[in-house]
Design a protein around this motif. Structure first.
Motif, PDB file in Angstrom:
ATOM      1  N   VAL A  68     -26.562 -69.886 -57.327  1.00  0.00           N
ATOM      2  CA  VAL A  68     -27.847 -69.580 -57.933  1.00  0.00           C
ATOM      3  C   VAL A  68     -28.664 -68.764 -56.940  1.00  0.00           C
ATOM      4  CG1 VAL A  68     -29.958 -70.547 -58.924  1.00  0.00           C
ATOM      5  CG2 VAL A  68     -27.783 -71.737 -59.247  1.00  0.00           C
ATOM      6  N   THR A  69     -29.127 -67.621 -57.395  1.00  0.00           N
ATOM      7  CA  THR A  69     -30.035 -66.801 -56.589  1.00  0.00           C
ATOM      8  C   THR A  69     -31.303 -66.564 -57.410  1.00  0.00           C
ATOM      9  OG1 THR A  69     -29.254 -64.659 -57.402  1.00  0.00           O
ATOM     10  CG2 THR A  69     -28.056 -65.616 -55.527  1.00  0.00           C
ATOM     11  N   LYS A  70     -32.226 -65.861 -56.830  1.00  0.00           N
ATOM     12  CA  LYS A  70     -33.462 -65.555 -57.541  1.00  0.00           C
ATOM     13  C   LYS A  70     -33.188 -64.670 -58.756  1.00  0.00           C
ATOM     14  CE  LYS A  70     -36.698 -63.472 -55.100  1.00  0.00           C
ATOM     15  NZ  LYS A  70     -37.860 -63.150 -54.255  1.00  0.00           N
ATOM     16  N   GLU A  71     -32.203 -63.793 -58.641  1.00  0.00           N
ATOM     17  CA  GLU A  71     -31.918 -62.834 -59.710  1.00  0.00           C
ATOM     18  C   GLU A  71     -30.936 -63.339 -60.748  1.00  0.00           C
ATOM     19  OE1 GLU A  71     -31.175 -61.859 -56.347  1.00  0.00           O
ATOM     20  OE2 GLU A  71     -33.261 -61.272 -56.109  1.00  0.00           O
ATOM     21  N   ASP A  72     -29.995 -64.187 -60.332  1.00  0.00           N
ATOM     22  CA  ASP A  72     -28.964 -64.588 -61.286  1.00  0.00           C
ATOM     23  C   ASP A  72     -28.352 -65.936 -60.937  1.00  0.00           C
ATOM     24  OD1 ASP A  72     -27.414 -63.874 -59.099  1.00  0.00           O
ATOM     25  OD2 ASP A  72     -26.409 -62.225 -60.094  1.00  0.00           O
ATOM     26  N   ARG A  73     -27.502 -66.359 -61.847  1.00  0.00           N
ATOM     27  CA  ARG A  73     -26.772 -67.621 -61.678  1.00  0.00           C
ATOM     28  C   ARG A  73     -25.345 -67.388 -62.139  1.00  0.00           C
ATOM     29  NH1 ARG A  73     -27.941 -73.214 -64.972  1.00  0.00           N
ATOM     30  NH2 ARG A  73     -26.379 -74.460 -63.900  1.00  0.00           N
ATOM     31  N   TRP A  74     -24.396 -67.808 -61.314  1.00  0.00           N
ATOM     32  CA  TRP A  74     -22.971 -67.699 -61.627  1.00  0.00           C
ATOM     33  C   TRP A  74     -22.409 -69.094 -61.808  1.00  0.00           C
ATOM     34  CZ3 TRP A  74     -20.381 -62.994 -61.814  1.00  0.00           C
ATOM     35  CH2 TRP A  74     -21.068 -61.897 -61.322  1.00  0.00           C
ATOM     36  N   TRP A  88     -25.770 -65.558 -65.704  1.00  0.00           N
ATOM     37  CA  TRP A  88     -27.096 -65.372 -66.266  1.00  0.00           C
ATOM     38  C   TRP A  88     -27.805 -64.411 -65.338  1.00  0.00           C
ATOM     39  CZ3 TRP A  88     -24.570 -69.872 -66.175  1.00  0.00           C
ATOM     40  CH2 TRP A  88     -24.585 -70.680 -67.304  1.00  0.00           C
ATOM     41  N   GLN A  89     -28.418 -63.397 -65.920  1.00  0.00           N
ATOM     42  CA  GLN A  89     -29.145 -62.448 -65.099  1.00  0.00           C
ATOM     43  C   GLN A  89     -30.477 -62.139 -65.776  1.00  0.00           C
ATOM     44  OE1 GLN A  89     -27.269 -58.619 -64.626  1.00  0.00           O
ATOM     45  NE2 GLN A  89     -28.268 -58.293 -62.655  1.00  0.00           N
ATOM     46  N   MET A  90     -31.553 -62.304 -65.031  1.00  0.00           N
ATOM     47  CA  MET A  90     -32.871 -61.957 -65.552  1.00  0.00           C
ATOM     48  C   MET A  90     -33.146 -60.496 -65.240  1.00  0.00           C
ATOM     49  SD  MET A  90     -34.082 -64.497 -67.179  1.00  0.00           S
ATOM     50  CE  MET A  90     -35.767 -64.005 -67.461  1.00  0.00           C
ATOM     51  N   LYS A  91     -33.334 -59.724 -66.270  1.00  0.00           N
ATOM     52  CA  LYS A  91     -33.666 -58.312 -66.112  1.00  0.00           C
ATOM     53  C   LYS A  91     -35.183 -58.197 -65.963  1.00  0.00           C
ATOM     54  CE  LYS A  91     -29.564 -56.466 -66.830  1.00  0.00           C
ATOM     55  NZ  LYS A  91     -28.862 -55.597 -65.951  1.00  0.00           N
ATOM     56  N   PRO A  92     -35.633 -57.320 -65.109  1.00  0.00           N
ATOM     57  CA  PRO A  92     -37.083 -57.131 -64.959  1.00  0.00           C
ATOM     58  C   PRO A  92     -37.741 -56.815 -66.310  1.00  0.00           C
ATOM     59  CG  PRO A  92     -35.893 -55.897 -63.273  1.00  0.00           C
ATOM     60  CD  PRO A  92     -34.869 -56.431 -64.228  1.00  0.00           C
ATOM     61  N   GLU A 120     -15.884 -69.376 -49.829  1.00  0.00           N
ATOM     62  CA  GLU A 120     -16.192 -68.539 -48.673  1.00  0.00           C
ATOM     63  C   GLU A 120     -17.316 -67.539 -48.988  1.00  0.00           C
ATOM     64  OE1 GLU A 120     -14.292 -68.500 -45.260  1.00  0.00           O
ATOM     65  OE2 GLU A 120     -14.642 -70.444 -46.182  1.00  0.00           O
ATOM     66  N   GLN A 121     -17.523 -67.231 -50.269  1.00  0.00           N
ATOM     67  CA  GLN A 121     -18.586 -66.309 -50.677  1.00  0.00           C
ATOM     68  C   GLN A 121     -19.905 -67.030 -50.951  1.00  0.00           C
ATOM     69  OE1 GLN A 121     -17.344 -63.604 -53.847  1.00  0.00           O
ATOM     70  NE2 GLN A 121     -15.249 -63.792 -53.106  1.00  0.00           N
ATOM     71  N   GLY A 122     -19.925 -68.339 -50.705  1.00  0.00           N
ATOM     72  CA  GLY A 122     -21.172 -69.080 -50.840  1.00  0.00           C
ATOM     73  C   GLY A 122     -21.342 -69.870 -52.112  1.00  0.00           C
ATOM     74  N   LEU A 123     -20.341 -69.889 -52.986  1.00  0.00           N
ATOM     75  CA  LEU A 123     -20.454 -70.739 -54.161  1.00  0.00           C
ATOM     76  C   LEU A 123     -20.258 -72.182 -53.728  1.00  0.00           C
ATOM     77  CD1 LEU A 123     -19.539 -67.848 -55.361  1.00  0.00           C
ATOM     78  CD2 LEU A 123     -19.249 -69.184 -57.422  1.00  0.00           C
TER      79      LEU A 123
END
Length: 139
Positions: A68-74, A88-92, A120-123
């Motif tokens: 989960v980041t500010k811009e999206d969620r995988w 999920w990606q929030m578009k401006p 290893e990629q942070g998930l």
């Protein structure tokens, strides 16, 4: 090697499991000290073997991963020979998230490696109940 070797910090965190592994190899604490002093190649081999055992064991228990980041969620959902992914990606300027989904197939023996690479990629692993309501989106 399929995975990377555990770091010193990671080995310290799983010291009990490592001790059990050494015992399964016929090495008690005194024998391990001798090996460390006299046989650096065997030490390297045992550390690699334990790391592989650890990662195989760990990845075999994981079904869901997320990031989960500010811009999206995988969200990844792993089966035996395929992974499904939702993003999920929030578009401006939009009130609704954009949802994308995909699938990746892989040989069953590659499942652990696929999960390892995402770790290893942070998930991070997550529980199934956290995503029960999302299961219909995977279909």
């Amino acid at each position: 090697m399929r995975y990377r070797r555990l770091t010193s910090e990671e080995l310290e965190a799983v010291e009990v499991e490592f001790t059990k592994f050494l015992a399964s190899q016929g090495l008690d604490a005194a024998e391990w000290q001798k090996v460390k002093s006299n046989n650096p190649h065997k030490v390297e081999y045992l550390l690699d073997e334990f790391s592989t055992f650890f990662w195989d064991s760990t990845t075999s228990r994981i079904t869901y991963l997320e990031k989960v980041t500010k811009e999206d969620r995988w969200l990844f959902k792993f089966g035996e020979s395929e992974a499904q992914v939702l993003r999920w990606q929030m578009k401006p300027g939009s009130d609704k998230p954009e949802i994308s989904k995909g699938k990746k197939e892989f040989p069953q023996e590659a499942r652990g490696r696929e999960i390892f690479l995402l770790l290893e990629q942070g998930l991070i692993p997550c529980t199934p109940d956290k995503h029960e309501e999302l299961d219909p989106l995977f279909d």
